[in-house]
Design an enzyme around this catalytic site. Sequence first.
Site, PDB file in Angstrom:
ATOM      1  N   ASN A 108       4.812  10.994  -5.907  1.00 38.04           N
ATOM      2  CA  ASN A 108       3.954  10.761  -4.638  1.00 38.04           C
ATOM      3  C   ASN A 108       2.507  10.556  -5.110  1.00 38.04           C
ATOM      4  O   ASN A 108       1.949  11.023  -6.162  1.00 38.04           O
ATOM      5  CB  ASN A 108       3.894  12.263  -4.008  1.00 38.04           C
ATOM      6  CG  ASN A 108       5.393  12.344  -3.278  1.00 38.04           C
ATOM      7  OD1 ASN A 108       5.998  11.487  -3.482  1.00 38.04           O
ATOM      8  ND2 ASN A 108       5.526  13.558  -2.689  1.00 38.04           N
ATOM      9  N   HIS A 125       2.899   7.954 -10.538  1.00 29.96           N
ATOM     10  CA  HIS A 125       2.311   6.804 -10.176  1.00 29.96           C
ATOM     11  C   HIS A 125       0.920   6.934  -9.613  1.00 29.96           C
ATOM     12  O   HIS A 125       0.215   6.078  -9.280  1.00 29.96           O
ATOM     13  CB  HIS A 125       3.307   6.520  -8.871  1.00 29.96           C
ATOM     14  CG  HIS A 125       4.591   6.209  -8.888  1.00 29.96           C
ATOM     15  ND1 HIS A 125       5.560   5.994  -8.253  1.00 29.96           N
ATOM     16  CD2 HIS A 125       5.065   5.699 -10.292  1.00 29.96           C
ATOM     17  CE1 HIS A 125       6.639   5.726  -8.682  1.00 29.96           C
ATOM     18  NE2 HIS A 125       6.695   5.660 -10.074  1.00 29.96           N
ATOM     19  N   CYS A 133     -12.181   0.491 -11.928  1.00 31.88           N
ATOM     20  CA  CYS A 133     -12.802  -1.091 -11.764  1.00 31.88           C
ATOM     21  C   CYS A 133     -11.933  -1.954 -12.622  1.00 31.88           C
ATOM     22  O   CYS A 133     -11.231  -1.565 -13.434  1.00 31.88           O
ATOM     23  CB  CYS A 133     -14.137  -1.099 -12.283  1.00 31.88           C
ATOM     24  SG  CYS A 133     -14.993  -2.986 -12.418  1.00 31.88           S
ATOM     25  N   ALA A 242      12.841  19.602   2.631  1.00 32.18           N
ATOM     26  CA  ALA A 242      12.131  20.387   1.785  1.00 32.18           C
ATOM     27  C   ALA A 242      11.495  21.661   2.143  1.00 32.18           C
ATOM     28  O   ALA A 242      11.286  22.717   1.583  1.00 32.18           O
ATOM     29  CB  ALA A 242      11.529  19.475   0.948  1.00 32.18           C
TER      30      ALA A 242
HETATM   31  P1  NAD Z   1      11.522   6.879  -0.628  1.00 35.04           P
HETATM   32  O1  NAD Z   1      10.675   6.761   0.588  1.00 35.04           O
HETATM   33  O2  NAD Z   1      12.189   5.791  -1.222  1.00 35.04           O
HETATM   34  O3  NAD Z   1      12.737   8.263  -0.043  1.00 35.04           O
HETATM   35  C1  NAD Z   1      12.301   9.219   0.598  1.00 35.04           C
HETATM   36  C2  NAD Z   1      13.622  10.266   0.657  1.00 35.04           C
HETATM   37  O4  NAD Z   1      12.987  11.324   1.112  1.00 35.04           O
HETATM   38  C3  NAD Z   1      14.508   9.502   1.282  1.00 35.04           C
HETATM   39  O5  NAD Z   1      15.778   9.680   0.508  1.00 35.04           O
HETATM   40  C4  NAD Z   1      14.579  10.562   2.554  1.00 35.04           C
HETATM   41  O6  NAD Z   1      16.103  10.838   3.010  1.00 35.04           O
HETATM   42  C5  NAD Z   1      14.056  11.704   1.891  1.00 35.04           C
HETATM   43  N1  NAD Z   1      13.404  12.792   3.057  1.00 35.04           N
HETATM   44  C6  NAD Z   1      12.999  12.583   4.351  1.00 35.04           C
HETATM   45  N2  NAD Z   1      12.276  13.429   4.632  1.00 35.04           N
HETATM   46  C7  NAD Z   1      12.596  14.623   4.001  1.00 35.04           C
HETATM   47  C8  NAD Z   1      12.239  16.089   4.142  1.00 35.04           C
HETATM   48  N3  NAD Z   1      11.855  16.450   5.135  1.00 35.04           N
HETATM   49  N4  NAD Z   1      12.647  16.556   2.870  1.00 35.04           N
HETATM   50  C9  NAD Z   1      13.426  16.257   1.865  1.00 35.04           C
HETATM   51  N5  NAD Z   1      13.821  14.943   1.824  1.00 35.04           N
HETATM   52  C10 NAD Z   1      13.238  14.077   2.860  1.00 35.04           C
HETATM   53  O7  NAD Z   1      10.874   7.730  -1.423  1.00 35.04           O
HETATM   54  P2  NAD Z   1      10.562   7.871  -3.158  1.00 35.04           P
HETATM   55  O8  NAD Z   1      11.715   7.721  -3.753  1.00 35.04           O
HETATM   56  O9  NAD Z   1       9.231   8.728  -3.529  1.00 35.04           O
HETATM   57  O10 NAD Z   1      10.007   6.261  -3.048  1.00 35.04           O
HETATM   58  C11 NAD Z   1       9.336   5.689  -4.214  1.00 35.04           C
HETATM   59  C12 NAD Z   1       8.023   5.089  -3.897  1.00 35.04           C
HETATM   60  O11 NAD Z   1       7.371   5.498  -2.931  1.00 35.04           O
HETATM   61  C13 NAD Z   1       7.173   5.778  -5.266  1.00 35.04           C
HETATM   62  O12 NAD Z   1       6.585   4.863  -5.957  1.00 35.04           O
HETATM   63  C14 NAD Z   1       6.252   6.481  -4.400  1.00 35.04           C
HETATM   64  O13 NAD Z   1       4.941   6.291  -5.124  1.00 35.04           O
HETATM   65  C15 NAD Z   1       5.914   5.717  -3.107  1.00 35.04           C
HETATM   66  N6  NAD Z   1       5.339   6.555  -1.900  1.00 35.04           N
HETATM   67  C16 NAD Z   1       4.534   7.830  -1.820  1.00 35.04           C
HETATM   68  C17 NAD Z   1       4.222   8.440  -0.910  1.00 35.04           C
HETATM   69  C18 NAD Z   1       3.333   9.602  -1.009  1.00 35.04           C
HETATM   70  O14 NAD Z   1       2.748   9.654  -1.967  1.00 35.04           O
HETATM   71  N7  NAD Z   1       3.436  10.706  -0.028  1.00 35.04           N
HETATM   72  C19 NAD Z   1       4.632   7.836   0.431  1.00 35.04           C
HETATM   73  C20 NAD Z   1       5.813   6.745   0.505  1.00 35.04           C
HETATM   74  C21 NAD Z   1       5.846   5.929  -0.828  1.00 35.04           C
HETATM   75 ZN    ZN Z   2     -17.252  -2.084 -12.652  1.00 31.27          ZN
END
Ligand code: NAD
Ligand code: ZN
Length: 257
Positions: A108, A125, A133, A242
């Site tokens: 995240n 990430h 910059c 979660a």
């Molecule tokens: P993803 O979006 O691919 O998958 C999300 C997963 O979370 C799914 O499998 C879904 O079923 C599950 N999910 C949904 N609600 C849930 C809950 N309440 N409790 C538990 N599980 C739940 O996410 P990922 O695998 O982290 O994706 C990878 C990329 O997405 C990363 O590069 C990340 O940096 C980026 N990302 C980050 C954020 C953030 O920082 N919050 C948000 C979106 C995407």
């Molecule tokens: Zn600069």
Amino acid sequence: MTFRQLPPDLVATLRETVSLGVITGAGVSAESGIQTYRGQGGLYDDEAEGDRTVEALSAPTLAADPDRTWGVVAHLARQTIQAKPNPAHQALVAMEATLERFILLTQNVDGLHRLAGTRNMIDIHGDVLETRCSSCAFHGDLSVEDLQALTGTPRCPQCACGLRPHVVLFGEMLPEAKIRRLHEEFYERPPEVVLIAGTSAIFPYIAEPVLLAAQAGHPTIEVNPEPTPLSDRVRWSLRGKAGEIFPQIAAALASRA
Ligand code: NAD
Ligand code: ZN
């Protein structure tokens, strides 16, 4: 507390656990109001839209059309800056306080684990509210005011070149120091138990520590409302949120005999 959603053999294992490795993805922040990428209600529910978002968040687009990358980054950053940690983030802080050893690897970029108070973590990430910059050493944070005013690419206050988000974009290398820490924490001295949650686990460096632990016979747990490619590989695949299941895991760890 009763462990409604935990099988009794998992509760027994957690009561004896002293070291835990946790891996989180976007789903852990879903209950804070931040959209996931994939899964129900995710940004990519519409596949074509998903492909366009991935393209916008990629290294080639940042080089060719930074305003387009910043359009998507600004959307994610605006969601993030309003969000607060939820019971899942808080339960992880409680787990760290209970255990002898705790390590969190998160994909995240919302900074919510740090805001909640988790200490030993690798945010592999980066953080979408940080900038750097593209030509000098400037490193900054985005404020609410910056985000309100943001159209296009923000400029470096020191050299006026374009700033970039301090995150790993699609097609970019992971930061070396963080990869080194991941190896130390998960490969050189593997935690007793590995818990993975809220991730579709598509990146090999995210799935591998879980597969390694499972192969070595260590207890492994997945928390996700939907099945993933790891669901058949872990010892306990728990279907749920979660924010509901982590507090029960924290309580079981804290009830150590
Ligand atoms: P993803 O979006 O691919 O998958 C999300 C997963 O979370 C799914 O499998 C879904 O079923 C599950 N999910 C949904 N609600 C849930 C809950 N309440 N409790 C538990 N599980 C739940 O996410 P990922 O695998 O982290 O994706 C990878 C990329 O997405 C990363 O590069 C990340 O940096 C980026 N990302 C980050 C954020 C953030 O920082 N919050 C948000 C979106 C995407
Ligand atoms: Zn600069």
